[in-house]
Design a protein around this motif. Structure first.
Motif, PDB file in Angstrom:
ATOM      1  N   ALA A 164       0.850  -1.199   0.000  1.00 31.58           N
ATOM      2  CA  ALA A 164       0.000   0.000   0.000  1.00 31.58           C
ATOM      3  C   ALA A 164       0.884   1.246   0.000  1.00 31.58           C
ATOM      4  O   ALA A 164       2.047   1.199   0.431  1.00 31.58           O
ATOM      5  N   ILE A 165       0.318   2.335  -0.483  1.00 35.43           N
ATOM      6  CA  ILE A 165       0.988   3.644  -0.426  1.00 35.43           C
ATOM      7  C   ILE A 165       0.088   4.577   0.373  1.00 35.43           C
ATOM      8  O   ILE A 165      -1.104   4.731   0.068  1.00 35.43           O
ATOM      9  N   ILE A 166       0.659   5.175   1.411  1.00 35.32           N
ATOM     10  CA  ILE A 166      -0.077   6.123   2.248  1.00 35.32           C
ATOM     11  C   ILE A 166       0.515   7.510   2.005  1.00 35.32           C
ATOM     12  O   ILE A 166       1.692   7.750   2.294  1.00 35.32           O
ATOM     13  N   ALA A 167      -0.306   8.423   1.492  1.00 33.48           N
ATOM     14  CA  ALA A 167       0.156   9.778   1.181  1.00 33.48           C
ATOM     15  C   ALA A 167      -0.439  10.784   2.153  1.00 33.48           C
ATOM     16  O   ALA A 167      -1.593  10.646   2.569  1.00 33.48           O
ATOM     17  N   ASN A 168       0.353  11.811   2.482  1.00 37.89           N
ATOM     18  CA  ASN A 168      -0.109  12.850   3.401  1.00 37.89           C
ATOM     19  C   ASN A 168      -1.222  13.716   2.823  1.00 37.89           C
ATOM     20  O   ASN A 168      -1.863  14.472   3.553  1.00 37.89           O
ATOM     21  N   ASN A 169      -1.414  13.651   1.493  1.00 33.67           N
ATOM     22  CA  ASN A 169      -2.556  14.364   0.901  1.00 33.67           C
ATOM     23  C   ASN A 169      -3.021  13.670  -0.380  1.00 33.67           C
ATOM     24  O   ASN A 169      -2.361  12.759  -0.891  1.00 33.67           O
ATOM     25  N   ASP A 170      -4.153  14.089  -0.887  1.00 29.31           N
ATOM     26  CA  ASP A 170      -4.734  13.452  -2.074  1.00 29.31           C
ATOM     27  C   ASP A 170      -3.906  13.682  -3.327  1.00 29.31           C
ATOM     28  O   ASP A 170      -3.828  12.798  -4.186  1.00 29.31           O
ATOM     29  N   GLU A 171      -3.318  14.855  -3.462  1.00 26.67           N
ATOM     30  CA  GLU A 171      -2.556  15.149  -4.676  1.00 26.67           C
ATOM     31  C   GLU A 171      -1.422  14.138  -4.870  1.00 26.67           C
ATOM     32  O   GLU A 171      -1.223  13.622  -5.966  1.00 26.67           O
ATOM     33  N   MET A 172      -0.664  13.863  -3.817  1.00 31.50           N
ATOM     34  CA  MET A 172       0.417  12.885  -3.932  1.00 31.50           C
ATOM     35  C   MET A 172      -0.133  11.482  -4.154  1.00 31.50           C
ATOM     36  O   MET A 172       0.450  10.687  -4.896  1.00 31.50           O
ATOM     37  N   ALA A 173      -1.266  11.187  -3.527  1.00 30.88           N
ATOM     38  CA  ALA A 173      -1.896   9.872  -3.718  1.00 30.88           C
ATOM     39  C   ALA A 173      -2.296   9.682  -5.179  1.00 30.88           C
ATOM     40  O   ALA A 173      -2.081   8.610  -5.762  1.00 30.88           O
ATOM     41  N   LEU A 174      -2.863  10.713  -5.788  1.00 27.71           N
ATOM     42  CA  LEU A 174      -3.266  10.625  -7.196  1.00 27.71           C
ATOM     43  C   LEU A 174      -2.041  10.489  -8.099  1.00 27.71           C
ATOM     44  O   LEU A 174      -2.079   9.781  -9.114  1.00 27.71           O
ATOM     45  N   GLY A 175      -0.948  11.143  -7.715  1.00 23.44           N
ATOM     46  CA  GLY A 175       0.304  10.981  -8.457  1.00 23.44           C
ATOM     47  C   GLY A 175       0.801   9.544  -8.388  1.00 23.44           C
ATOM     48  O   GLY A 175       1.284   8.988  -9.385  1.00 23.44           O
ATOM     49  N   ALA A 176       0.672   8.940  -7.206  1.00 25.36           N
ATOM     50  CA  ALA A 176       1.091   7.541  -7.035  1.00 25.36           C
ATOM     51  C   ALA A 176       0.259   6.615  -7.917  1.00 25.36           C
ATOM     52  O   ALA A 176       0.789   5.690  -8.550  1.00 25.36           O
ATOM     53  N   ILE A 177      -1.042   6.864  -7.977  1.00 27.12           N
ATOM     54  CA  ILE A 177      -1.922   6.048  -8.821  1.00 27.12           C
ATOM     55  C   ILE A 177      -1.526   6.192 -10.296  1.00 27.12           C
ATOM     56  O   ILE A 177      -1.464   5.203 -11.041  1.00 27.12           O
ATOM     57  N   ASN A 178      -1.229   7.435 -10.704  1.00 27.01           N
ATOM     58  CA  ASN A 178      -0.791   7.669 -12.093  1.00 27.01           C
ATOM     59  C   ASN A 178       0.464   6.859 -12.415  1.00 27.01           C
ATOM     60  O   ASN A 178       0.581   6.262 -13.495  1.00 27.01           O
ATOM     61  N   ALA A 179       1.410   6.843 -11.458  1.00 29.47           N
ATOM     62  CA  ALA A 179       2.670   6.105 -11.672  1.00 29.47           C
ATOM     63  C   ALA A 179       2.417   4.608 -11.778  1.00 29.47           C
ATOM     64  O   ALA A 179       2.995   3.927 -12.632  1.00 29.47           O
ATOM     65  N   LEU A 180       1.559   4.087 -10.919  1.00 25.52           N
ATOM     66  CA  LEU A 180       1.238   2.660 -10.952  1.00 25.52           C
ATOM     67  C   LEU A 180       0.587   2.274 -12.288  1.00 25.52           C
ATOM     68  O   LEU A 180       0.898   1.239 -12.876  1.00 25.52           O
ATOM     69  N   LYS A 181      -0.298   3.117 -12.770  1.00 26.74           N
ATOM     70  CA  LYS A 181      -0.963   2.837 -14.040  1.00 26.74           C
ATOM     71  C   LYS A 181       0.015   2.938 -15.207  1.00 26.74           C
ATOM     72  O   LYS A 181      -0.006   2.102 -16.114  1.00 26.74           O
ATOM     73  N   ALA A 182       0.867   3.984 -15.185  1.00 29.21           N
ATOM     74  CA  ALA A 182       1.835   4.174 -16.271  1.00 29.21           C
ATOM     75  C   ALA A 182       2.822   3.013 -16.342  1.00 29.21           C
ATOM     76  O   ALA A 182       3.301   2.650 -17.417  1.00 29.21           O
ATOM     77  N   SER A 183       3.128   2.421 -15.169  1.00 30.19           N
ATOM     78  CA  SER A 183       4.083   1.304 -15.113  1.00 30.19           C
ATOM     79  C   SER A 183       3.399  -0.054 -15.261  1.00 30.19           C
ATOM     80  O   SER A 183       4.041  -1.093 -15.108  1.00 30.19           O
ATOM     81  N   LYS A 184       2.073   0.016 -15.500  1.00 30.35           N
ATOM     82  CA  LYS A 184       1.271  -1.214 -15.635  1.00 30.35           C
ATOM     83  C   LYS A 184       1.361  -2.104 -14.389  1.00 30.35           C
ATOM     84  O   LYS A 184       1.359  -3.338 -14.480  1.00 30.35           O
ATOM     85  N   LYS A 185       1.479  -1.453 -13.237  1.00 28.73           N
ATOM     86  CA  LYS A 185       1.521  -2.180 -11.966  1.00 28.73           C
ATOM     87  C   LYS A 185       0.192  -2.041 -11.212  1.00 28.73           C
ATOM     88  O   LYS A 185       0.054  -2.517 -10.093  1.00 28.73           O
ATOM     89  N   TRP A 186      -0.739  -1.339 -11.822  1.00 27.28           N
ATOM     90  CA  TRP A 186      -2.013  -1.087 -11.156  1.00 27.28           C
ATOM     91  C   TRP A 186      -2.956  -2.271 -11.305  1.00 27.28           C
ATOM     92  O   TRP A 186      -3.066  -2.859 -12.380  1.00 27.28           O
ATOM     93  N   THR A 187      -3.643  -2.618 -10.201  1.00 21.95           N
ATOM     94  CA  THR A 187      -4.722  -3.611 -10.254  1.00 21.95           C
ATOM     95  C   THR A 187      -5.895  -3.043  -9.459  1.00 21.95           C
ATOM     96  O   THR A 187      -5.697  -2.140  -8.623  1.00 21.95           O
ATOM     97  N   PRO A 188      -7.093  -3.543  -9.674  1.00 27.43           N
ATOM     98  CA  PRO A 188      -8.245  -3.045  -8.903  1.00 27.43           C
ATOM     99  C   PRO A 188      -8.063  -3.206  -7.388  1.00 27.43           C
ATOM    100  O   PRO A 188      -8.721  -2.518  -6.607  1.00 27.43           O
ATOM    101  N   ALA A 189      -7.159  -4.098  -6.984  1.00 24.97           N
ATOM    102  CA  ALA A 189      -6.935  -4.332  -5.551  1.00 24.97           C
ATOM    103  C   ALA A 189      -5.862  -3.410  -4.967  1.00 24.97           C
ATOM    104  O   ALA A 189      -5.624  -3.423  -3.752  1.00 24.97           O
ATOM    105  N   SER A 190      -5.200  -2.611  -5.796  1.00 28.57           N
ATOM    106  CA  SER A 190      -4.130  -1.727  -5.310  1.00 28.57           C
ATOM    107  C   SER A 190      -4.674  -0.752  -4.268  1.00 28.57           C
ATOM    108  O   SER A 190      -5.765  -0.187  -4.436  1.00 28.57           O
TER     109      SER A 190
END
Length: 309
Positions: A212-238
């Motif tokens: 899991a990734i825990i971010a201090n705010n939503d903006e960084m959390a959304l950036g993390a999701i973007n990175a996971l998707k761009a790297s094809k590491k994203w799954t619905p369970a992420s």
């Protein structure tokens, strides 16, 4: 009769400016990211309803610029000053500047380092940061069933909120219920979506294992999701968690991406700051800390928070 009418006209002319006088408040914003823009808008809306006028200055994350803007407010003899500080370690200087000028002062959203020593005529309006990171991490712990490796994206560490939210995460990991969690790494993303994406990309490239990734705010959390998707590491369970419940974050949660956020009432903080400032102008009592409560947001109760920030 003409003399009497003339006198009445003069009296009306003299009284009109007094009746029309609106309290002028200076609002010094650290920057205008997604959440702080919502807070600024909430401040302006509340001021409009109360008949006050607000002059907004954006420091663009520059401490020197903010100090200069506050000095300008003092020179203009505004009735009160609301400050969202760039660097909370500089607040003792701001407090002295404004109180020496005998102008009411309200800090909003970011806790001043001199909070325990704030003098009369100074208040702090925000949400209790001990609650934000705690609610967030407890929910991540629940989703991971108390076991797993987590990565932490920290805000700007010159802000008390980033330091406290990170400490909240560390404190929850030490509890009996969540002792199976381990912080694999933590990095300073300075509240930025771009930084959150870059740091997460670096973690993925270096092969760091995490659940899991825990971010201090939503903006960084959304950036993390973007990175996971761009790297094809994203799954619905992420599992990625943020704080603030911004419109973008709620849209991400609705799409099934962001799993956890914490509602921080931007409009409520802005309105509370205006209300406190106007009370201080009238020399009415105001609590040193005006608390606007945090609330956990999950996919299950998401609809309750739609449109609130």
């Amino acid at each position: 009769m003409k003399k009497l009418l003339g006198a009445a006209a003069v009296s009306t002319t003299l009284l009109a400016p007094l009746a029309a006088h609106a309290q002028k408040v200076g609002l010094a914003m650290a920057e205008l990211d997604t959440f702080l823009t919502l807070l600024k808008n909430g401040t302006l809306d509340a001021a409009k309803k109360s008949g006050a006028t607000v002059q907004v200055e954006n420091a663009q994350a520059d401490v020197g610029k903010q100090l200069s803007q506050i000095q300008n407010f003092i020179a203009q003899k505004v009735d009160a000053i609301i400050v969202n500080p760039v660097d909370t370690d500089v607040t003792p200087k701001i407090t002295k500047m404004v109180t020496d000028a005998k102008i009411p002062l309200v800090y909003v959203n970011r806790k001043p380092v001199d909070f325990a020593k704030l003098p009369a005529g100074v208040a702090f309006v925000a949400s209790d940061e001990k609650v934000s990171g705690t609610l967030q991490t407890q929910q991540v712990c629940k989703l991971l069933k108390g076991k797993g490796d987590v990565l932490v994206l920290m805000g700007d560490l010159s802000n008390e909120a980033a330091r406290t939210r990170t400490q909240d995460i560390e404190d929850v990991v030490k509890t009996k219920e969540c002792s199976g969690l381990k912080i694999a790494d933590k990095r300073e993303g300075k509240w930025s979506r771009t930084n959150g994406q870059d740091l997460t990309t670096n973690w993925l490239s270096s092969g760091v294992k995490f659940d899991a990734i825990i971010a201090n705010n939503d903006e960084m959390a959304l950036g993390a999701i973007n990175a996971l998707k761009a790297s094809k590491k994203w799954t619905p369970a992420s599992i990625v968690a943020g704080i603030d419940a911004t419109p973008d974050a709620l849209a991400s949660m609705k799409a099934g991406d962001l799993k956890v956020t914490v509602f921080q009432n931007a409009a409520g903080q802005g309105a509370g700051a205006v209300e406190s400032a106007l009370k201080l102008i009238k020399k009415q009592p105001v609590d040193r800390f005006v608390n606007v409560p945090f609330e956990l947001v999950t996919p299950e109760n998401l609809s309750k928070y739609s449109g609130k920030n």
